[in-house]
Design a protein around this motif. Sequence first.
Motif, mmCIF file in Angstrom:
data_model
loop_
_atom_site.group_PDB
_atom_site.id
_atom_site.type_symbol
_atom_site.label_atom_id
_atom_site.label_comp_id
_atom_site.label_asym_id
_atom_site.label_seq_id
_atom_site.Cartn_x
_atom_site.Cartn_y
_atom_site.Cartn_z
ATOM 1 N N ASN A 453 0.793 -1.223 0.000
ATOM 2 C CA ASN A 453 0.000 0.000 0.000
ATOM 3 C C ASN A 453 0.827 1.277 0.000
ATOM 4 N N PRO A 456 0.247 1.522 -4.306
ATOM 5 C CA PRO A 456 -0.606 0.471 -4.876
ATOM 6 C C PRO A 456 -0.959 0.747 -6.325
ATOM 7 N N LEU A 457 -1.440 -0.281 -6.989
ATOM 8 C CA LEU A 457 -1.957 -0.116 -8.337
ATOM 9 C C LEU A 457 -3.132 0.855 -8.331
ATOM 10 N N SER A 458 -3.301 1.595 -9.412
ATOM 11 C CA SER A 458 -4.498 2.415 -9.564
ATOM 12 C C SER A 458 -5.699 1.496 -9.752
ATOM 13 N N ASP A 461 -6.222 -0.261 -12.945
ATOM 14 C CA ASP A 461 -5.270 -1.325 -13.253
ATOM 15 C C ASP A 461 -5.520 -2.573 -12.414
ATOM 16 N N SER A 462 -5.909 -2.371 -11.151
ATOM 17 C CA SER A 462 -6.128 -3.525 -10.283
ATOM 18 C C SER A 462 -7.496 -4.158 -10.482
#
Length: 701
Positions: A453, A456-458, A461-462
């Motif tokens: 965290n 983290p991925l946006s 994207d996640s």
Amino acid sequence: MRFSGTLTWALGITLATAIVATGHAQGTGAPAGSGAVEGKHFDPKGNLPSKYTIELRKGVSATLPFEDKRDFDEAKKGFIAEPPFLKIMADAGNVAWDMGSYQWLLQGKDFPSIHASLQRQAVLNMAYGLYEVLPGKIYQVRGFDLANISFIKGDTGWIVFDPLTAKETARAALEFINEKLGKRPVLGVVYSHSHVDHFGGVRGVVDEADVVSGKVKVIAPEGFMQAAIEENVFSGNAMSRRTQYSYAVLLPRDPHGHVDQSIGKNVASGNVGLIAPNLIIKKDFEEVTIDGVKMVFQNTPDTEAPAEMNTWFPQFKTIWAAENVTGTIHNIYTLRGARVRNALNWSKQINVALYKFGQEAEVMFASHSWPRWGNARIQEVLRTQRDTYANLNNQSLHYANLGVTINEIQNVYQLPPSLWKQWSAHSYHGSEQHNSRGVINRFLGYWDGNPLNIAPLSPKDSAPLYVEMMGGSDRIKAKGKELIGQGRYLEASEILNKLVFAQSGNQEAKNLLADAFEQLGYQKESPTLRNIFLQGAYELRNGLPGGTPVRSSGPDMIRAMSTENWLDFIGISIDPRKAEGMRFTINVVTPDNGEQYLVEMSNATLTNIKGVQAGKPDLTITINRADLNQVMMGASSFDDLIRAGKAKFDGDRKPFDQLRGILVAFTPDFEILPGTAAKMSTPGAKPFEVPDLLPPHSAGD
């Protein structure tokens, strides 16, 4: 309609910030009407409260102290008269204030789509008219704006505390009290703190020439001007958009929409002004006498606002609690966006007031809500709010020191039962959930300790990964429907949110997420949280409405803004992708106030430094600050002023043209939830002019 036989209560107000004023009055596409029929939703796609929401409401209601009706007695005490008008018109021709759209709250009905505690607060905030706080000495006009405007009767004139948001509403309040109690000149104005609903209407009660001459004293706490200007400049456009959520500026006043703003109904839409104070309170305690009225000011910085002060009237045994003590626990973290406030210091400043003034106070009034009378009652409320802010701070950090993270504390922290049973400890404007997260953020920041965290991925994207792992959109929608059918709205929101971010064009998924959000909104005691969920539901279903947002920053705000602030904002406004490779220096000189700035572009970054000039600048711009104001407001361009002989360029103007060519004009219409396709249009700024630096969202926050 009259309340308790003696008090004519307000009929509500039209939401007056940003888009709603145009949406309702001019048909720009905002949801129309406030028919307030509980059995019919204003949105054809909307839902009524589910059986689970109704059951939850009943369960929570059973724990609330409804037997304590003292707030209602206090809210109606001292009523003198209500005005014959329901609307206050702005000088520009729009409706600045309309007391008609909340009338449904006075029908005596119980609305299942509103948290019972919130409905109680919303009715209490329907006060409308002139009230006597202390016989023959202190009066308030309530229900003309988000805040109260207070009038202290001196030997010959009025001292006005907090002249509301707009010139028109403040002027109407002054005219009304003069009509009822006899005309008196305004000899003093006190700005209790740096939020716009406490100073923006000043031109409705005094003339600036009288302030400049010293005939009228305008008093404010140290740091007021800086706080009033700076708090919302740098992220102002983002705040303006987020305010559409936290203040529900796109929703009609309706049992299924906007109900209240906890410290008042909402904010007036009119001319926002600012006259610089001519008396600054710098000490912790400072005594000032105006027109025979002795006032002891208590500076309380870093509480509800960066610059704020309480006031003690020793002659009257009365304390003015500003916005530090009102009928609600406030925001520690303001969800529109602002620096996290200091809950512990807030508690300590209330404690100072309790022991410095509260031991002998017989009256306590404030810039929102209703007064309190009697020493025992005043001490009770002061202690309750003192303890609530301290408990929020201490227990959030207690759990943090046991390993509870910022992403868990909202499900762990609870108000102690002894405080829950006291109305003045309830977080209407704030909420225990987001305030507890705010405390941890203030001390520990956003990171929860999980390495993932940190960066983290946006979500875009996640989310596709989650959707794939959950078996695709059909399975997620089926599970979402199942969870909604079980009343598990938060769980449904969790999985549907992933699908919406992965597939922003999936309207069925957005409609399901909206259904879950709507029920969560109905369940919230805090109108801020209610507004956020209901606004999200509306946008998921319908997208953003069209229309141009109303702007409420004005000439006074721009004049009060420092040149340095403006240059800093220019630095924020450049497109860094287009700035790559640019290098230049510009000297800026404003002869009328003797200022000089060196502006430098390097490494795709624009910086400035005050009081310094480059020895060999690429360009020198000379312009009086009075003329620069026109550029800052977007009312004129540098080229216009050059032609008029009011600005001069010496050197190569290429850097100027490069700079104005890479500026971005921010507009508050970006997507918050995917697939909501912003449709609003805001005219772009002229090159190198950045208007609307102070959007209308700081009020009461």
